[in-house]
Design an enzyme around this catalytic site. Structure first.
Site, PDB file in Angstrom:
ATOM      1  N   ASP A   1      23.451 -31.097  32.710  1.00  0.00           N
ATOM      2  CA  ASP A   1      22.651 -30.153  31.937  1.00  0.00           C
ATOM      3  C   ASP A   1      21.184 -30.237  32.342  1.00  0.00           C
ATOM      4  O   ASP A   1      20.484 -29.222  32.404  1.00  0.00           O
ATOM      5  CB  ASP A   1      22.781 -30.449  30.433  1.00  0.00           C
ATOM      6  CG  ASP A   1      24.152 -30.080  29.893  1.00  0.00           C
ATOM      7  OD1 ASP A   1      24.915 -29.405  30.619  1.00  0.00           O
ATOM      8  OD2 ASP A   1      24.465 -30.473  28.758  1.00  0.00           O
ATOM      9  N   ALA A   2      20.710 -31.460  32.605  1.00  0.00           N
ATOM     10  CA  ALA A   2      19.309 -31.644  32.997  1.00  0.00           C
ATOM     11  C   ALA A   2      19.021 -30.951  34.330  1.00  0.00           C
ATOM     12  O   ALA A   2      17.967 -30.325  34.499  1.00  0.00           O
ATOM     13  CB  ALA A   2      18.979 -33.132  33.094  1.00  0.00           C
TER      14      ALA A   2
ATOM     15  N   GLU B   1      50.421 -12.033  29.162  1.00  0.00           N
ATOM     16  CA  GLU B   1      49.109 -12.635  28.912  1.00  0.00           C
ATOM     17  C   GLU B   1      48.987 -13.032  27.441  1.00  0.00           C
ATOM     18  O   GLU B   1      49.518 -12.335  26.565  1.00  0.00           O
ATOM     19  CB  GLU B   1      47.985 -11.642  29.237  1.00  0.00           C
ATOM     20  CG  GLU B   1      47.974 -11.145  30.663  1.00  0.00           C
ATOM     21  CD  GLU B   1      46.992  -9.997  30.861  1.00  0.00           C
ATOM     22  OE1 GLU B   1      46.813  -9.591  32.020  1.00  0.00           O
ATOM     23  OE2 GLU B   1      46.426  -9.492  29.856  1.00  0.00           O
TER      24      GLU B   1
ATOM     25  N   LYS C   1      47.717 -12.939  23.855  1.00  0.00           N
ATOM     26  CA  LYS C   1      47.010 -11.875  23.137  1.00  0.00           C
ATOM     27  C   LYS C   1      45.862 -12.490  22.341  1.00  0.00           C
ATOM     28  O   LYS C   1      46.046 -13.095  21.295  1.00  0.00           O
ATOM     29  CB  LYS C   1      47.952 -11.126  22.198  1.00  0.00           C
ATOM     30  CG  LYS C   1      47.277  -9.934  21.530  1.00  0.00           C
ATOM     31  CD  LYS C   1      48.219  -9.207  20.593  1.00  0.00           C
ATOM     32  CE  LYS C   1      47.505  -8.011  19.961  1.00  0.00           C
ATOM     33  NZ  LYS C   1      46.289  -8.425  19.213  1.00  0.00           N
TER      34      LYS C   1
ATOM     35  N   ASP D   1      42.808 -12.986  19.916  1.00  0.00           N
ATOM     36  CA  ASP D   1      42.460 -12.436  18.612  1.00  0.00           C
ATOM     37  C   ASP D   1      40.951 -12.270  18.572  1.00  0.00           C
ATOM     38  O   ASP D   1      40.219 -13.069  17.994  1.00  0.00           O
ATOM     39  CB  ASP D   1      42.934 -13.376  17.505  1.00  0.00           C
ATOM     40  CG  ASP D   1      42.969 -12.679  16.145  1.00  0.00           C
ATOM     41  OD1 ASP D   1      42.860 -11.440  16.121  1.00  0.00           O
ATOM     42  OD2 ASP D   1      43.096 -13.376  15.132  1.00  0.00           O
TER      43      ASP D   1
ATOM     44  N   ARG E   1      34.974  -1.034  21.309  1.00  0.00           N
ATOM     45  CA  ARG E   1      36.042  -0.040  21.435  1.00  0.00           C
ATOM     46  C   ARG E   1      35.801   1.159  20.523  1.00  0.00           C
ATOM     47  O   ARG E   1      36.033   2.307  20.902  1.00  0.00           O
ATOM     48  CB  ARG E   1      37.386  -0.693  21.104  1.00  0.00           C
ATOM     49  CG  ARG E   1      38.561   0.284  21.180  1.00  0.00           C
ATOM     50  CD  ARG E   1      39.868  -0.390  20.780  1.00  0.00           C
ATOM     51  NE  ARG E   1      40.964   0.569  20.828  1.00  0.00           N
ATOM     52  CZ  ARG E   1      41.248   1.429  19.844  1.00  0.00           C
ATOM     53  NH1 ARG E   1      40.526   1.423  18.737  1.00  0.00           N
ATOM     54  NH2 ARG E   1      42.246   2.273  19.969  1.00  0.00           N
TER      55      ARG E   1
ATOM     56  N   TYR F   1      40.332  -8.003  31.562  1.00  0.00           N
ATOM     57  CA  TYR F   1      41.721  -7.828  31.999  1.00  0.00           C
ATOM     58  C   TYR F   1      42.017  -6.437  32.571  1.00  0.00           C
ATOM     59  O   TYR F   1      43.146  -6.140  32.924  1.00  0.00           O
ATOM     60  CB  TYR F   1      42.680  -8.088  30.832  1.00  0.00           C
ATOM     61  CG  TYR F   1      42.317  -7.395  29.535  1.00  0.00           C
ATOM     62  CD1 TYR F   1      42.413  -6.006  29.403  1.00  0.00           C
ATOM     63  CD2 TYR F   1      41.877  -8.131  28.440  1.00  0.00           C
ATOM     64  CE1 TYR F   1      42.084  -5.370  28.227  1.00  0.00           C
ATOM     65  CE2 TYR F   1      41.541  -7.499  27.248  1.00  0.00           C
ATOM     66  CZ  TYR F   1      41.645  -6.122  27.143  1.00  0.00           C
ATOM     67  OH  TYR F   1      41.306  -5.494  25.978  1.00  0.00           O
TER      68      TYR F   1
ATOM     69  N   LYS G   1      54.083  -9.871  18.928  1.00  0.00           N
ATOM     70  CA  LYS G   1      53.380 -10.730  17.983  1.00  0.00           C
ATOM     71  C   LYS G   1      54.173 -11.989  17.657  1.00  0.00           C
ATOM     72  O   LYS G   1      55.398 -11.967  17.573  1.00  0.00           O
ATOM     73  CB  LYS G   1      53.081  -9.957  16.686  1.00  0.00           C
ATOM     74  CG  LYS G   1      52.272  -8.686  16.882  1.00  0.00           C
ATOM     75  CD  LYS G   1      50.874  -8.955  17.427  1.00  0.00           C
ATOM     76  CE  LYS G   1      49.937  -9.512  16.404  1.00  0.00           C
ATOM     77  NZ  LYS G   1      49.497  -8.542  15.390  1.00  0.00           N
TER      78      LYS G   1
ATOM     79  N   CYS H   1      25.911 -30.932 -10.275  1.00  0.00           N
ATOM     80  CA  CYS H   1      26.522 -31.526  -9.090  1.00  0.00           C
ATOM     81  C   CYS H   1      27.494 -32.625  -9.508  1.00  0.00           C
ATOM     82  O   CYS H   1      27.102 -33.532 -10.266  1.00  0.00           O
ATOM     83  CB  CYS H   1      25.432 -32.115  -8.188  1.00  0.00           C
ATOM     84  SG  CYS H   1      26.077 -33.065  -6.798  1.00  0.00           S
TER      85      CYS H   1
ATOM     86  N   CYS I   1      25.936 -36.271  -8.169  1.00  0.00           N
ATOM     87  CA  CYS I   1      24.741 -36.925  -8.709  1.00  0.00           C
ATOM     88  C   CYS I   1      24.344 -36.420 -10.090  1.00  0.00           C
ATOM     89  O   CYS I   1      23.475 -37.012 -10.736  1.00  0.00           O
ATOM     90  CB  CYS I   1      23.566 -36.762  -7.750  1.00  0.00           C
ATOM     91  SG  CYS I   1      22.901 -35.080  -7.682  1.00  0.00           S
TER      92      CYS I   1
ATOM     93  N   CYS J   1      23.453 -28.106  -5.153  1.00  0.00           N
ATOM     94  CA  CYS J   1      22.876 -29.201  -5.906  1.00  0.00           C
ATOM     95  C   CYS J   1      21.369 -29.225  -5.636  1.00  0.00           C
ATOM     96  O   CYS J   1      20.935 -29.025  -4.506  1.00  0.00           O
ATOM     97  CB  CYS J   1      23.513 -30.522  -5.459  1.00  0.00           C
ATOM     98  SG  CYS J   1      22.608 -31.992  -5.994  1.00  0.00           S
TER      99      CYS J   1
ATOM    100  N   CYS K   1      20.605 -36.964  -3.988  1.00  0.00           N
ATOM    101  CA  CYS K   1      22.064 -36.830  -4.050  1.00  0.00           C
ATOM    102  C   CYS K   1      22.707 -37.557  -2.860  1.00  0.00           C
ATOM    103  O   CYS K   1      22.394 -37.249  -1.699  1.00  0.00           O
ATOM    104  CB  CYS K   1      22.447 -35.357  -4.024  1.00  0.00           C
ATOM    105  SG  CYS K   1      24.228 -35.081  -4.069  1.00  0.00           S
TER     106      CYS K   1
END
Length: 674
Positions: A35-36, A115, A117, A119, A138, A230, A318, A412, A415, A430, A435
């Protein structure tokens, strides 16, 4: 000119490198650099674009988040309709689909592509000469919403096409796909929302759809969206494909992220693929609710055509719903790290999708009331997003005759402090400063840079101090001994000394920092400053009326009520008095009557060696000045540290007075004159 050409070539090389590493990280899950190292490349590109503004292009990786918030989404008319798939739910439906396809084509068997599906939310994207220019939802299949700015924030999607081989980039490329959120990212997103006291998302699809329709791209950028493509349309420069498999290979060659796909010979091959998908659905990194079955041959697809708004050559098979019925044994309240009270149903253990579920979230009081879940009820439970079990519905016919609605607590349960609703009424919190359920997060905030600025007291140490019982209130921090610190994990002699010195130094804080450190909801640094000016001593807020607090600059009625409630809570008063008794002595704000900064507007840019940017801001404000974020003709000074960028350039263009760090520090001296 030579310098510009060198910079131009390097900028293009950096954009290509960053696109390659984004693809390795987000699509292939196989990073090649740390990442650096990635950040170093990004900073180099930013520096080049800042030095040569003409190099800055909309497709640059530095511009993924930078668009302004939209008032509303524009409309996009799709070049070709975005069709929706017909659903089938069992093997009989699959057999009918296959028979219909073979009959229309007049063939004994068909090769399919299977493939997962996803969600998610269907999208259409357009690239011109290899550069991303537009993204749309869409919509109704013919017209969608323009969400280009939000699509740009999806890091797995390249803003410029850099083919992985010698594949030529088409003049126009229109692709279709699905935006979604991976399971692990969804869990992190909800964990973060829980920490911040925000309502949890019910499932990844809702989170993805809501994220893509944020009016501000910066809000979308904070959501971990992914995308798989796709489909692509026949446009200029795009080759003619013989099969869907070949098409997916083309998209991959252009460096675009694509979904998994398996070729299946005939209906038996599809059945085998479906069985494998159903067994392995929980092993996938993303949420799926079925398997898409598509005819592979492109010529056969054209011959099959479509009916209404669905293609004849594809169907969504499905998966059976993962819901089971069970009994609610009890309903309890869970207190989150920011004080949010969340109702949780304790269930008679039941297996849902192969996992034993014994608890289910009810999200908040409104959701609990809407579903009217009670102790003793028979309910249907679903694993939402394979992450959070939730109650779908209650079987009222099986409700015990003596059942009673759940009474949401006014205090709460951990506490005993008063629990109050947020301004939007969605979350009850709270209000207790001490707490135990919130203590780690509150200690971390208390020690943060803008608050008490206790160097060395971060998340891990705060967790250890709370877990070992060393710290139960803010004031306990100032009673920690070196001997106790040395018993903690990874705490050496020098680190212990440094922490104790930092704790001692923090006692001499300001009223502004002290009020911010208390973690009062809605009270940020600016509000803490206004409160400190109105109430130089914390004890004055103990007796302040709601009207007194409402008169403070920029404090509205909702915020005033929250602040008033906080200081009326006995637990919070005790916490403040304990801090004062421990030696914390917040200094009241200094009112500047003279000096070079009184009534002046200052802009800070670049890095400073003698102090942090925040310390510099505080010094200016203490002397009666105001720190702004951008340079204009109304700016009085620009303080330019090392690596100062565009703000310095604009100040030079406008003739604004520029101070280097040394000149700035001299003006901070008591006898300085402007």
């Amino acid at each position: 000119m030579d310098d510009f050409k060198t910079a131009e070539a390097r900028a293009r090389e950096l954009r290509r490198e960053l696109a390659h590493h984004n693809h390795r990280y987000y699509v292939l899950d196989s990073p090649e650099i740390s990442d650096a190292q990635y950040d170093t490349l990004m900073r180099e590109l930013q520096a080049l674009e800042e030095k040569h503004p003409s190099l800055l292009t909309p497709d640059s990786p530095t511009q993924r988040v930078g668009g302004k918030a939209a008032d509303e989404f524009g409309e996009v008319v799709h070049r070709a309709p975005m069709l929706s798939l017909a659903n089938i739910f069992n093997d009989e439906g699959l057999g009918e689909f296959d028979e219909r396809v073979r009959k229309l084509l007049g063939v004994p068997s068909v090769t399919y592509v299977c493939e997962p599906k996803l969600d998610g939310l269907a999208i259409a994207l357009r690239y011109e000469k290899g550069v991303f220019v537009q993204g749309a939802t869409r919509g109704d299949g013919t017209t969608g919403e323009d969400v280009t700015g939000n699509i740009r924030t999806i890091r797995s999607l390249p803003m410029e096409l850099f083919p992985l081989d010698d594949t030529p980039v088409p003049a126009l490329l229109e692709v279709r796909g699905e935006v979604f959120i991976r399971k692990a990212d969804f869990k992190k997103l909800n964990d973060k929302r829980e920490e911040e006291g925000e309502p949890l998302f019910a499932n990844p699809r809702n989170a993805a759809a809501g994220s893509l329709r944020q009016l501000d791209p910066k809000e979308t950028a904070a959501r971990p969206l992914s995308v798989y493509l796709y489909e692509c349309l026949a446009t200029e420069g795009v080759p003619a494909f013989k099969s869907h498999t070949e098409k997916l290979g083309y998209l991959k060659a252009l460096g675009l992220p694509t979904n998994q796909a398996v070729r299946a010979e005939g209906i038996d091959g599809v059945r085998q693929s479906y069985d494998n998908s159903l067994k392995g659905r929980h092993e996938l990194p993303f949420e799926v609710d079925g398997m898409v079955v598509k005819v592979d041959d492109e010529d056969q697809r054209k011959r099959l055509g479509q009916v209404s708004k669905s293609p004849r050559w594809a169907v969504a098979y499905k998966f059976p719903p993962e819901e089971e019925s069970t009994e609610v044994l009890d309903i309890g309240i869970q207190v989150g790290r920011t004080g949010a009270l969340t109702p949780v149903a304790h269930l008679k253990p039941v297996k849902v999708g192969g996992v034993t579920v014994a608890r289910a979230t009810l999200h908040n009081e409104d959701e609990l009331r809407r579903k009217d879940v009670r102790k003793g009820d028979t309910v249907f439970v679903r694993r939402a997003g394979d992450v959070i079990p939730e109650i779908v519905s209650t079987v009222l016919s099986k409700r015990p005759p003596d059942s009673q609605p759940f009474e949401f607590p006014k205090h709460c349960p951990v506490c005993g402090a008063v629990a109050t609703k947020d301004e939007d009424g969605a979350v009850i919190r709270c209000t207790g400063a001490s707490c135990p359920a919130q203590l780690v997060e509150k200690i971390r905030h208390f020690a943060s840079r803008l608050a008490m600025d206790i160097e060395g007291l971060g998340d891990k140490l705060a967790s250890q101090l709370v877990a070992t019982g060393t710290v139960k209130t803010f004031a306990d921090l100032y009673g920690i001994t070196k001997q106790k610190l040395l018993t903690l994990e990874r705490m050496g002699d020098k680190s212990a000394d440094n922490l104790l010195e930092s704790l001692e130094r923090s006692k001499g804080t300001t009223q502004r920092r002290f009020l911010y450190a208390l973690g009062i909801r809605h009270v940020g640094d600016a509000t803490a400053k206004a409160l400190a000016e109105a109430f130089p001593k914390a004890s004055e807020l103990f007796t302040a009326s709601l009207e007194d607090i409402s008169r403070v600059k920029d404090v509205g009625p909702v915020m005033a009520q929250v602040i008033h409630t906080f200081f009326q809570e006995p637990q919070n008063r005790e916490a403040i008095l304990a801090l004062l008794n421990a030696g914390v002595s917040p200094a009241p704000p200094q009112v500047a009557t003279g000096g070079p900064f009184v009534g002046k507007t200052v802009v800070l840019t670049g890095s400073m060696t003698g102090m942090t940017r925040e310390q510099a801001k505080e010094e200016v404000e203490r002397r009666g000045g105001k720190v702004a974020g951008s340079v204009s003709r109304k700016t009085d000074f620009v303080v330019a540290g090392e690596d100062a960028g565009s703000k310095l350039k604009k100040a030079q263009e406008l003739g604004v007075r520029i101070l280097d760090e040394q000149a700035f520090l001299q003006l901070l001296q008591p006898d300085a004159r402007g």
